[in-house]
Design an enzyme around this catalytic site. Structure first.
Site, PDB file in Angstrom:
ATOM      1  CB  SER A   1      47.479  35.781  43.941  1.00  0.00           C
ATOM      2  OG  SER A   1      46.935  35.690  42.634  1.00  0.00           O
TER       3      SER A   1
ATOM      4  CE1 TYR B   1      44.066  39.852  44.936  1.00  0.00           C
ATOM      5  CE2 TYR B   1      45.076  38.846  43.006  1.00  0.00           C
ATOM      6  CZ  TYR B   1      44.453  38.723  44.240  1.00  0.00           C
ATOM      7  OH  TYR B   1      44.239  37.483  44.775  1.00  0.00           O
TER       8      TYR B   1
END
Length: 273
Positions: A135, A148
């Site tokens: 990501s 995250y």
């Protein structure tokens, strides 16, 4: 990779929806032999066009079963796309420890364990390709998405090391980092609740609304599918790929060139903190 796509076998974790389904459908339509995975494939009765195998990245026995099933059917496994992942938001102070562990189990240890199950097959057949979907959030610590960001950053760095270890076996490994895409990830992620009276109540509540808006307005998952195909058709993939809106990719460049505190201020302004 082999130009006769039909004999190129692809396994995609988390293939039942979102980015994984887009990639799988696109590759299937290009002639690749594709298998996706889901913790519970029976929930997707009308699923198509490729087959879903039962696999939970946090359960090693399901990983082994799915990988063995693909090898039994084809005698090979050419491409692994580690796409299964989970979102998590919240003030780090208020995020339950068990949720932090659960997130790393999916986003980090799950990827390692699926890859470890596949590598002996790739080594035996003389080569292969592993693509880890990370990501753009893994390139920076984002407020209220710190866990995250950390899980994806850990995967980015591990891939850098692992790909060097695998080159001797003719196995390639790469990272593909998407930005915000219009998928159902926001619905599936763990949200630490906005606690009434919490010192984070106002700032976290505002950030949460902004995050959900960014996902809803995100890019088309087909962009990721196109990017993955380009990687498959590249003889020697790069270490890192980024896919997403220009400003999301540019934010990584800015982090490299700006002083830390200037970049931090930009992020805080972006999230209205």
């Amino acid at each position: 990779m082999n130009k006769d796509h039909k004999s190129t076998v692809v396994l995609i974790t988390g293939g039942s929806s979102g980015i994984g389904k887009s990639i799988g459908t696109f590759l299937f339509n290009k002639g690749y032999t594709v298998y996706g995975t889901s913790r519970n494939p029976s929930k997707f009765t009308d699923f198509g066009p490729f087959e879903l195998l039962p696999l939970d990245v946090t359960q090693k026995e399901t990983i082994q079963s799915a990988v063995e099933e693909v090898e039994k059917r084809h005698g090979r496994l050419d491409i692994l796309i580690n796409n299964a992942g989970a979102g998590i938001t919240g003030p780090i102070e208020e995020t339950p420890e068990e949720e932090i562990f659960r997130n790393f189990n999916t986003n980090y240890f799950g990827v390692i364990n699926v890859t470890k199950a596949v590598l002996p097959i790739m080594r035996k057949q003389g080569g292969g390709l592993v693509i880890n979907i990370t990501s753009i959030a893994g390139y920076m610590g984002l407020p209220y998405r710190g866990i995250y960001s950390a899980s994806k950053a850990a995967l980015e760095i591990t891939t850098e090391a692992w790909r060097m270890e695998l080159k001797q076996f003719n196995i390639e490994m790469t990272n593909v980092a998407p930005g915000d895409f219009a998928t159902n990830i926001a619905a599936g992620r763990f949200h630490a609740p906005v606690i009434k009276g919490s010192p984070y109540e106002k700032a976290y509540g505002k950030s949460l609304a902004l995050m959900d808006a960014h996902v809803d307005e995100g890019s088309d998952p087909q962009d990721m599918a196109n990017a993955i195909l380009k990687v498959l058709e590249t003889k020697k993939p790069k270490v890192h790929y980024k896919v997403g809106a220009f400003m999301q990719k540019f934010s990584i460049v800015l982090k490299r060139v700006l002083p830390d505190k200037t970049y931090e201020k930009l992020l805080m302004n972006h999230y209205e903190l």
